[in-house]
Design a protein around this motif. Structure first.
Motif, PDB file in Angstrom:
ATOM      1  N   SER A  71      19.008  48.095  54.661  1.00 28.29           N
ATOM      2  CA  SER A  71      17.702  48.070  53.992  1.00 28.29           C
ATOM      3  C   SER A  71      16.591  48.381  54.986  1.00 28.29           C
ATOM      4  O   SER A  71      16.614  47.937  56.137  1.00 28.29           O
ATOM      5  N   THR A  72      15.602  49.119  54.524  1.00 28.93           N
ATOM      6  CA  THR A  72      14.475  49.526  55.353  1.00 28.93           C
ATOM      7  C   THR A  72      13.178  48.950  54.794  1.00 28.93           C
ATOM      8  O   THR A  72      13.142  48.467  53.656  1.00 28.93           O
ATOM      9  N   PRO A  73      12.069  49.012  55.561  1.00 32.55           N
ATOM     10  CA  PRO A  73      10.778  48.622  54.994  1.00 32.55           C
ATOM     11  C   PRO A  73      10.433  49.406  53.731  1.00 32.55           C
ATOM     12  O   PRO A  73       9.817  48.847  52.806  1.00 32.55           O
ATOM     13  N   PHE A  74      10.824  50.670  53.681  1.00 34.69           N
ATOM     14  CA  PHE A  74      10.579  51.465  52.472  1.00 34.69           C
ATOM     15  C   PHE A  74      11.295  50.851  51.270  1.00 34.69           C
ATOM     16  O   PHE A  74      10.728  50.764  50.176  1.00 34.69           O
ATOM     17  N   ASN A  75      12.535  50.394  51.466  1.00 35.23           N
ATOM     18  CA  ASN A  75      13.277  49.734  50.391  1.00 35.23           C
ATOM     19  C   ASN A  75      12.579  48.448  49.965  1.00 35.23           C
ATOM     20  O   ASN A  75      12.530  48.120  48.775  1.00 35.23           O
ATOM     21  N   CYS A  76      12.045  47.708  50.933  1.00 37.63           N
ATOM     22  CA  CYS A  76      11.310  46.483  50.608  1.00 37.63           C
ATOM     23  C   CYS A  76      10.082  46.795  49.751  1.00 37.63           C
ATOM     24  O   CYS A  76       9.819  46.106  48.754  1.00 37.63           O
ATOM     25  N   ALA A  77       9.343  47.841  50.144  1.00 37.33           N
ATOM     26  CA  ALA A  77       8.148  48.219  49.381  1.00 37.33           C
ATOM     27  C   ALA A  77       8.502  48.639  47.960  1.00 37.33           C
ATOM     28  O   ALA A  77       7.742  48.385  47.016  1.00 37.33           O
TER      29      ALA A  77
END
Length: 341
Positions: free
Chosen positions: A82-88
């Motif tokens: 998971s990446t910050p983009f996925n979190c957003a």
């Protein structure tokens, strides 16, 4: 995006001396064209990325605490995937599209870089009150994009070796990428500079992600074996890494280069983009190189065309950033990080 012909007619119509091969002993002795070299690099990059993903045999969960608008919340994500983009994506669409960089435990973090542990996360965009960290990432990204422009703009009989790009300095008025171009003594016209600029400007429509991959030095040497400028930097870069043997790569579309990062999330976040000048510069170790300079604005930032033209003219002045000589690209980035503190 590369083709076996020049991108634009003005770049085709050059005098005979522009078509003459210019070589020095430091350049890689390769028979591959720029297009073939890019394909080779992408194959190595993709192979290594798949290998690293195959090492994740078990999915482990991590706790991510989001702080900031639209609201504070907790997320359960996948370690190493998971990446910050996925979190957003899980929080808000606007947050996903406008965020260019993340702060993970207060450290700058690429939007597409996998998270490694339980953490606190914040998102940065270009309308923040203190954009210094993001400005540096934006200018570093634009230098990276200049490398793509130079590698894809010319016919196959024109050799382009990327050398390095100095640390971003907004006060200098321009971002930079130094190259070894076989068009010796080329003085591009305004029309030709505009043609180069359009290659970068059109990237915003492609929404290309900036992918980060950390590899062993041996992989990086194999990836850059056709560019001895880059290959010679690999041991120094690896020695300065946390492990003493790793090199950080970034990939945008088919363009791959080394940088400590971080870079912004996507080319869609780059608005106006101008290649303002190409200056001949003399490097003590490698002879004459070409310093490609540019200026750009994020998509979120608006400026009156008159004011922007003034910025473009200023960005055409020779940037006196240090040349690659006794230290590597990564060492320049380390100096920048020290200056930012």
């Amino acid at each position: 995006m590369a083709t076996n012909t020049c991108r634009t007619a003005p770049l085709l119509l050059r005098n005979a001396y522009l078509r003459k091969r210019w070589s020095r002993s430091f350049c890689a002795q390769t028979k591959l064209s720029n297009v073939e070299i890019r394909k080779k690099r992408n194959a190595i990059f993709d192979e290594e990325r798949k290998r690293q993903l195959s090492l994740i045999r078990r999915i482990e969960k991590i706790q991510v605490e989001h702080v900031g608008p639209p609201e504070d919340c907790s997320l359960v994500m996948n370690r190493g995937l998971s990446t910050p983009f996925n979190c957003a994506m899980h929080i808000q669409e606007l947050l996903m599209t406008r965020s260019a960089l993340a702060l993970v435990n207060s450290q700058p973090w690429d939007m597409h870089r996998p998270l490694e542990e339980d953490c606190e996360i914040q998102f940065l965009h270009f309308r923040d009150e203190d954009p210094r960290t993001l400005n540096n990432a934006f200018w570093r990204t634009c230098s990276f994009v200049l490398g793509h422009v130079m590698e894809t703009a010319f016919k196959d009989d024109v050799t382009v070796d990327l050398v390095s790009f100095p640390k971003p300095s907004v006060s200098s008025g321009s971002f930079v990428h130094d190259v070894n171009l076989s068009l010796h003594n080329w003085k591009p016209t305004t029309v030709e500079l505009n043609c180069l600029s359009r290659i970068a400007y059109k990237l915003r429509l492609d929404d290309l992600k900036f992918e980060r991959l950390e590899v062993d030095a041996s992989v990086a040497e194999r990836l850059f074996e056709d560019n001895l400028f880059k290959k010679s930097q690999v041991p120094q870069i690896a020695a300065k890494s946390n492990t003493g043997s790793k090199v950080t790569l970034y990939k945008m579309g088919e363009h791959i280069d080394m940088s400590r990062g971080p870079l912004i999330a996507s080319t869609s976040q780059i608005g106006r983009f101008n290649v303002t000048a190409i200056h001949p510069v003399e490097c003590p170790e490698h002879g004459q190189l070409q310093r490609v300079q540019g200026v750009a604005l994020p998509t979120q930032v608006k400026m009156h065309h008159w004011a922007y033209e003034f910025v473009v003219k200023r960005a055409a002045r020779l940037n006196d950033a240090p040349l690659l000589s006794s230290y590597s690209q990564q060492e320049q980035d380390i100096r920048e990080d020290t200056a930012d503190v």
